[in-house]
Design a protein around this motif. Structure first.
Motif, PDB file in Angstrom:
ATOM      1  N   TRP A 169      42.020  44.408  48.820  1.00  0.00           N
ATOM      2  CA  TRP A 169      40.977  45.021  47.998  1.00  0.00           C
ATOM      3  C   TRP A 169      41.556  45.854  46.866  1.00  0.00           C
ATOM      4  O   TRP A 169      40.937  45.976  45.799  1.00  0.00           O
ATOM      5  CB  TRP A 169      40.054  45.866  48.873  1.00  0.00           C
ATOM      6  CG  TRP A 169      39.137  45.033  49.720  1.00  0.00           C
ATOM      7  CD1 TRP A 169      39.121  44.930  51.077  1.00  0.00           C
ATOM      8  CD2 TRP A 169      38.111  44.148  49.242  1.00  0.00           C
ATOM      9  NE1 TRP A 169      38.161  44.046  51.482  1.00  0.00           N
ATOM     10  CE2 TRP A 169      37.522  43.555  50.381  1.00  0.00           C
ATOM     11  CE3 TRP A 169      37.641  43.812  47.978  1.00  0.00           C
ATOM     12  CZ2 TRP A 169      36.469  42.639  50.288  1.00  0.00           C
ATOM     13  CZ3 TRP A 169      36.600  42.899  47.874  1.00  0.00           C
ATOM     14  CH2 TRP A 169      36.022  42.323  49.017  1.00  0.00           C
ATOM     15  N   VAL A 205      42.214  43.378  44.128  1.00  0.00           N
ATOM     16  CA  VAL A 205      40.938  42.986  43.502  1.00  0.00           C
ATOM     17  C   VAL A 205      40.413  44.107  42.607  1.00  0.00           C
ATOM     18  O   VAL A 205      39.945  43.863  41.491  1.00  0.00           O
ATOM     19  CB  VAL A 205      39.894  42.630  44.584  1.00  0.00           C
ATOM     20  CG1 VAL A 205      38.515  42.411  43.961  1.00  0.00           C
ATOM     21  CG2 VAL A 205      40.329  41.384  45.354  1.00  0.00           C
ATOM     22  N   THR A 206      40.511  45.327  43.093  1.00  0.00           N
ATOM     23  CA  THR A 206      40.005  46.471  42.341  1.00  0.00           C
ATOM     24  C   THR A 206      40.805  46.700  41.071  1.00  0.00           C
ATOM     25  O   THR A 206      40.238  47.068  40.021  1.00  0.00           O
ATOM     26  CB  THR A 206      40.039  47.740  43.217  1.00  0.00           C
ATOM     27  OG1 THR A 206      39.300  47.495  44.417  1.00  0.00           O
ATOM     28  CG2 THR A 206      39.423  48.919  42.495  1.00  0.00           C
ATOM     29  N   VAL A 247      42.039  44.524  39.211  1.00  0.00           N
ATOM     30  CA  VAL A 247      41.620  43.517  38.234  1.00  0.00           C
ATOM     31  C   VAL A 247      40.226  43.811  37.696  1.00  0.00           C
ATOM     32  O   VAL A 247      39.976  43.706  36.489  1.00  0.00           O
ATOM     33  CB  VAL A 247      41.653  42.107  38.873  1.00  0.00           C
ATOM     34  CG1 VAL A 247      41.074  41.077  37.908  1.00  0.00           C
ATOM     35  CG2 VAL A 247      43.083  41.738  39.256  1.00  0.00           C
ATOM     36  N   LYS A 248      39.296  44.222  38.587  1.00  0.00           N
ATOM     37  CA  LYS A 248      37.889  44.313  38.192  1.00  0.00           C
ATOM     38  C   LYS A 248      37.351  45.728  38.021  1.00  0.00           C
ATOM     39  O   LYS A 248      36.399  45.941  37.270  1.00  0.00           O
ATOM     40  CB  LYS A 248      37.024  43.561  39.215  1.00  0.00           C
ATOM     41  CG  LYS A 248      37.316  42.065  39.271  1.00  0.00           C
ATOM     42  CD  LYS A 248      36.269  41.332  40.088  1.00  0.00           C
ATOM     43  CE  LYS A 248      36.476  39.831  39.997  1.00  0.00           C
ATOM     44  NZ  LYS A 248      35.420  39.074  40.716  1.00  0.00           N
ATOM     45  N   ASP A 249      37.899  46.689  38.749  1.00  0.00           N
ATOM     46  CA  ASP A 249      37.346  48.050  38.707  1.00  0.00           C
ATOM     47  C   ASP A 249      38.442  49.099  38.560  1.00  0.00           C
ATOM     48  O   ASP A 249      38.365  50.168  39.159  1.00  0.00           O
ATOM     49  CB  ASP A 249      36.537  48.327  39.980  1.00  0.00           C
ATOM     50  CG  ASP A 249      35.326  47.425  40.094  1.00  0.00           C
ATOM     51  OD1 ASP A 249      34.342  47.659  39.382  1.00  0.00           O
ATOM     52  OD2 ASP A 249      35.382  46.476  40.903  1.00  0.00           O
ATOM     53  N   ARG A 250      39.469  48.778  37.776  1.00  0.00           N
ATOM     54  CA  ARG A 250      40.613  49.684  37.649  1.00  0.00           C
ATOM     55  C   ARG A 250      40.189  51.058  37.130  1.00  0.00           C
ATOM     56  O   ARG A 250      40.611  52.087  37.661  1.00  0.00           O
ATOM     57  CB  ARG A 250      41.645  49.078  36.711  1.00  0.00           C
ATOM     58  CG  ARG A 250      42.872  49.965  36.520  1.00  0.00           C
ATOM     59  CD  ARG A 250      43.850  49.354  35.525  1.00  0.00           C
ATOM     60  NE  ARG A 250      44.233  48.000  35.923  1.00  0.00           N
ATOM     61  CZ  ARG A 250      45.071  47.244  35.212  1.00  0.00           C
ATOM     62  NH1 ARG A 250      45.552  47.697  34.064  1.00  0.00           N
ATOM     63  NH2 ARG A 250      45.396  46.041  35.629  1.00  0.00           N
ATOM     64  N   GLU A 289      37.296  52.618  37.305  1.00  0.00           N
ATOM     65  CA  GLU A 289      36.555  53.384  38.308  1.00  0.00           C
ATOM     66  C   GLU A 289      37.488  53.924  39.380  1.00  0.00           C
ATOM     67  O   GLU A 289      37.357  55.077  39.817  1.00  0.00           O
ATOM     68  CB  GLU A 289      35.478  52.516  38.964  1.00  0.00           C
ATOM     69  CG  GLU A 289      34.671  53.279  40.007  1.00  0.00           C
ATOM     70  CD  GLU A 289      33.756  52.388  40.833  1.00  0.00           C
ATOM     71  OE1 GLU A 289      33.198  52.894  41.828  1.00  0.00           O
ATOM     72  OE2 GLU A 289      33.615  51.189  40.513  1.00  0.00           O
ATOM     73  N   SER A 301      31.696  52.042  43.894  1.00  0.00           N
ATOM     74  CA  SER A 301      31.395  50.655  44.248  1.00  0.00           C
ATOM     75  C   SER A 301      32.005  50.307  45.607  1.00  0.00           C
ATOM     76  O   SER A 301      32.872  51.022  46.118  1.00  0.00           O
ATOM     77  CB  SER A 301      31.933  49.706  43.182  1.00  0.00           C
ATOM     78  OG  SER A 301      33.356  49.730  43.172  1.00  0.00           O
ATOM     79  N   LYS A 322      34.038  47.870  46.377  1.00  0.00           N
ATOM     80  CA  LYS A 322      35.474  47.528  46.310  1.00  0.00           C
ATOM     81  C   LYS A 322      36.338  48.782  46.254  1.00  0.00           C
ATOM     82  O   LYS A 322      37.368  48.865  46.925  1.00  0.00           O
ATOM     83  CB  LYS A 322      35.727  46.624  45.105  1.00  0.00           C
ATOM     84  CG  LYS A 322      35.119  45.239  45.225  1.00  0.00           C
ATOM     85  CD  LYS A 322      35.552  44.332  44.100  1.00  0.00           C
ATOM     86  CE  LYS A 322      34.890  44.693  42.791  1.00  0.00           C
ATOM     87  NZ  LYS A 322      33.434  44.444  42.800  1.00  0.00           N
ATOM     88  N   TYR A 336      28.374  41.902  50.905  1.00  0.00           N
ATOM     89  CA  TYR A 336      27.843  41.033  49.849  1.00  0.00           C
ATOM     90  C   TYR A 336      26.352  40.757  50.050  1.00  0.00           C
ATOM     91  O   TYR A 336      25.567  40.805  49.101  1.00  0.00           O
ATOM     92  CB  TYR A 336      28.620  39.720  49.829  1.00  0.00           C
ATOM     93  CG  TYR A 336      28.066  38.712  48.839  1.00  0.00           C
ATOM     94  CD1 TYR A 336      28.340  38.824  47.480  1.00  0.00           C
ATOM     95  CD2 TYR A 336      27.268  37.659  49.286  1.00  0.00           C
ATOM     96  CE1 TYR A 336      27.823  37.899  46.571  1.00  0.00           C
ATOM     97  CE2 TYR A 336      26.750  36.735  48.394  1.00  0.00           C
ATOM     98  CZ  TYR A 336      27.026  36.861  47.032  1.00  0.00           C
ATOM     99  OH  TYR A 336      26.503  35.946  46.146  1.00  0.00           O
TER     100      TYR A 336
END
Length: 299
Positions: A44, A47-48, A50-53, A55, A174, A176, A229
């Motif tokens: 995770w 993943v974070t 890449v998508k929620d750095r 935050e 979030s 993630k 999800y």
């Protein structure tokens, strides 16, 4: 069939395999717990990034502190529950470990003065009656067997703290970011416990190491990831009922793979606890509708 229901079923089954992974390795519970949360946390975290750095790196320090506390509860839960599997059956450990709603009610009543309605009191009493049946079923086998049941109940208490803190933290971050912080915090707590206990991180053998990493990926990444999800895509009633089926799948796996059996007292205890959790968890009107439908079918 709605794909969300298929996903939910997959999430329930994957989560229910946790006891199977645990039983297939001969490693200390602290190490099993560490591998589960550490590799799930790494996944995770990637993943974070890449998508929620943004935050992730902007989380307030007080929320980081609460995330660490949540991770500590999660670490204690896995340690207690996985240890319980060495002393009791998968059936007892799975069902007693699902008693967290009862602890949440008591904690909320004591700390936040939240009232417990009559229906929930009935559900709690029913769960406690079922728990007594399960514990009594082990008395003839000695204190060591009862120890496993008590550890499973202790695990239910710890996971209650995790859920309560999670409900607070998810308002500010979030999913993630939350699971990244909590899983890695939990891994740190478990690493400290392993260090104090003289348990090494490595040296468990290739087979056990692969199984423990797979445990984290199947149950924490996929199983719990699917739960999160579908959380906003299906009704709370559906999710409640599905959560109650997880111990059932775990029991089925144990009976097929490990030849576990149950007597009438254990069966009665399991049914009583699951019934109590159903009474406690379902909204009032949904519970009435469910009872009315069953009555019509009986007629």
């Amino acid at each position: 069939m709605n794909k969300n229901y298929v996903l939910l079923l997959a999430g329930v089954v994957l989560s229910a395999t946790s006891s199977v992974f645990v039983r297939f390795v001969d490693v200390h519970p602290f190490a099993i717990s560490f591998y589960r949360v550490f590799f799930a946390g790494l996944f995770w975290f990637a993943v974070t990034l890449v998508k929620d750095r943004r935050e992730l790196f902007q989380v307030a320090m007080d929320k980081v502190g609460f995330s660490f506390l949540s991770g500590m509860f999660l670490a204690f839960y896995y340690s207690a529950w996985i240890t319980s599997l060495g002393y009791t059956t998968v059936a007892n450990a799975s069902v007693l470990g699902a008693l967290c709603p009862v602890f949440v009610a008591f904690i909320s009543w004591i700390l936040f003065k939240e009232k417990i309605g009559g229906r929930r009191i009935l559900g709690i009493i029913t769960c406690l009656a079922g728990s007594v049946l399960l514990v009594l079923s082990k008395m003839e086998f000695g204190l060591e067997n009862m120890q496993g049941d008590l550890l499973a109940v202790l695990g239910a208490f710890f996971i209650s703290g995790y859920y309560m803190l999670g409900g607070y933290l998810r308002k500010y971050m979030s999913m993630k970011v939350y699971v990244t912080l909590v899983y890695l915090s939990s891994a740190l707590v478990l690493l400290i416990l392993m260090k104090v206990s003289g348990i090494g991180v490595a040296g468990h053998g290739m087979r056990d190491t692969v199984i423990m990493i797979s445990h984290g990926f199947a149950c924490s990444v996929l199983g719990h990831g699917i739960y999160n999800y579908v959380l906003g895509r299906l009704s709370p009633v559906t999710l409640t009922l599905s959560a109650l089926t997880e111990p059932v799948f775990a029991i089925i796996f144990a009976m097929v793979l490990f030849d576990e059996t149950m007597n009438i007292v254990i069966f009665a205890g399991i049914v009583t606890i699951l019934g109590g959790l159903l009474i406690y968890s379902l909204p009032e009107e949904k519970l009435k509708n469910l009872i009315q439908k069953n009555n019509r079918r009986a007629v």
